[in-house]
Design a protein around this motif. Structure first.
Motif, PDB file in Angstrom:
ATOM      1  N   THR A  40       0.863  -1.125  -0.027  1.00 49.97           N
ATOM      2  CA  THR A  40       0.013   0.138  -0.061  1.00 49.97           C
ATOM      3  C   THR A  40       1.156   1.176  -0.035  1.00 49.97           C
ATOM      4  N   GLU A  41       0.177   2.374   0.145  1.00 50.42           N
ATOM      5  CA  GLU A  41       1.011   3.561   0.015  1.00 50.42           C
ATOM      6  C   GLU A  41       2.001   3.557   1.344  1.00 50.42           C
ATOM      7  N   GLU A  42       1.929   2.919   2.409  1.00 48.22           N
ATOM      8  CA  GLU A  42       2.813   3.092   3.531  1.00 48.22           C
ATOM      9  C   GLU A  42       3.163   1.648   4.036  1.00 48.22           C
ATOM     10  N   ASP A  46       3.957  -6.071 -11.468  1.00 48.32           N
ATOM     11  CA  ASP A  46       3.482  -5.465 -10.505  1.00 48.32           C
ATOM     12  C   ASP A  46       1.850  -5.359 -11.002  1.00 48.32           C
ATOM     13  N   PHE A  84      -1.675  -3.547 -10.040  1.00 51.54           N
ATOM     14  CA  PHE A  84      -2.113  -2.236  -9.173  1.00 51.54           C
ATOM     15  C   PHE A  84      -3.674  -2.438  -9.010  1.00 51.54           C
ATOM     16  N   ASN A 124      -3.911   5.257  -8.823  1.00 49.48           N
ATOM     17  CA  ASN A 124      -2.907   5.912  -8.248  1.00 49.48           C
ATOM     18  C   ASN A 124      -1.630   4.869  -8.359  1.00 49.48           C
ATOM     19  N   LYS A 129      -0.497   3.051  -6.279  1.00 54.37           N
ATOM     20  CA  LYS A 129       0.152   2.846  -4.953  1.00 54.37           C
ATOM     21  C   LYS A 129      -0.258   1.712  -4.126  1.00 54.37           C
ATOM     22  N   VAL A 130      -0.996   0.869  -4.442  1.00 56.18           N
ATOM     23  CA  VAL A 130      -1.709  -0.441  -3.735  1.00 56.18           C
ATOM     24  C   VAL A 130      -1.858  -1.560  -4.837  1.00 56.18           C
TER      25      VAL A 130
END
Length: 338
Positions: free
Chosen positions: A77-79, A243, A245, A249, A251-252
């Motif tokens: 995820t983003e974090e 990857d 998605f 965006n 990011k996940v």
């Protein structure tokens, strides 16, 4: 220790083992063959011994159990990043001598090649192997000449003997179960092939000069770059990363390791628009020499195990064994001695 089992006895063993293990073996898919009204032999989960195909060669190898066609490595995820879960149960794979030799090649690449591949190792550490005896060779096999027709590094072996089954056990963990389910205790040695119809001869002193020969140009027109030889081969290990998605965006999502082929278009593409080995003959040269030259230069023995599946699978009837037998003449040509 060796044991003899009735069908009911061996099924009892499999039922008990299935509590802790997933059981994989060559199985028959009725109507699943490449042509109308033909069957396919490939690896799948089993519950009884009757599901195991002993008298035919599997079209695909065991490889997809250790190296899935598509394997998620981690989620992001983003974090945060979360590693994908490993196998929840251990596995037992029933396989022939040539394929058990292939496991040694995979271990060499993924565990003793300068680093340990974490994802392969966590799968490999949870697998045991039961050797299936070979009373006679199958079409296109050349295991004897490759020195892979017999092997001792198994956890147990199994052979059909009339209507019964015999096993040689080397796994202490299974000893009590096998002893309690058998009908007799006896000396057991797995059967193995001593000769094959197909013969190969790899030249002594094979060198990179063979790459200069014109024989590789023949495959520019014959090979259609479908990659079937790679996917059925038990020692081909090429992969790519993808990857995936989940959001716009980017990011996940998740990262996957996906099986690839050195024979197909795009495999050698690099940034900036470059591409190596554009011709099919160049790809064939790379594949053949990796199996019987490059790998041996690095690890001391040949990568090819002589299972013959590439010959079985090729839609253009290109014979890998014939290609090997052409190398002596190609070496003379490439080194300027012809």
């Amino acid at each position: 220790m060796g044991y003899s089992f009735t069908k009911e006895g061996i099924d009892k063993v499999l039922k008990e083992l299935s509590r802790d293990y997933l059981l994989y073996a060559p199985t028959r898919t009725v109507g699943g063959g490449a042509f109308s009204d033909t069957d396919s032999i490939k690896y799948g989960e089993i519950a009884t011994v009757e599901e195991i195909v002993f008298d035919e060669k599997s079209e695909y190898s065991f490889k997809e159990i250790l190296l899935p066609l598509s394997e998620t490595l981690f989620f992001f995820t983003e974090e945060h990043v979360k590693e994908a879960d490993g196998p929840k149960k251990r596995a037992i794979i029933f396989l022939r001598s040539c394929d058990l030799h292939a496991v040694k090649r995979l271990d060499e690449i993924y565990l003793r090649n300068g680093f340990e591949d974490y994802y392969y190792k966590r799968m490999r550490d949870n697998v045991r192997f039961v050797l299936m005896g070979c009373k006679s060779s199958f079409e296109n096999c050349f295991c004897v000449d490759m020195g892979t027709n017999r092997i001792d590094s198994y956890d147990a072996s199994i052979d059909k003997k009339g209507g019964d089954y015999v096993m040689d056990n080397r796994c202490e963990e299974w000893e009590e179960l096998l002893a309690g389910s058998s009908q007799t205790q006896e000396e057991v040695s797995p059967s193995y092939v001593t000769e094959t119809k197909v013969r190969v001869s790899i030249p002594e002193g094979l060198s990179i000069d063979v790459a200069k020969a014109k024989m590789w140009d023949d495959y520019d027109g014959r090979c259609i770059a479908c990659g079937r030889c790679n996917f059925v081969c038990p020692t081909c290990t090429c992969f790519t990363m993808q990857d995936v998605f989940y959001t716009d965006n980017g990011k996940v999502g998740e990262r996957r390791r996906v099986m690839a082929s050195c024979m197909v278009d795009g495999y050698t593409d690099v940034a900036g628009g470059g591409s190596y080995r554009k011709k099919n003959g160049q790809r064939m040269r790379f594949r053949v020499l990796h199996k019987v030259y490059d790998f041996k230069e690095r690890f001391g023995y040949h990568m090819c195990t002589g299972c013959g599946r590439c010959d079985d699978a090729c839609p253009e009837y290109i014979s890998f064994s014939d290609c090997i037998n052409k190398l002596e003449g190609a070496l003379r040509e490439g080194s300027g001695n012809e």
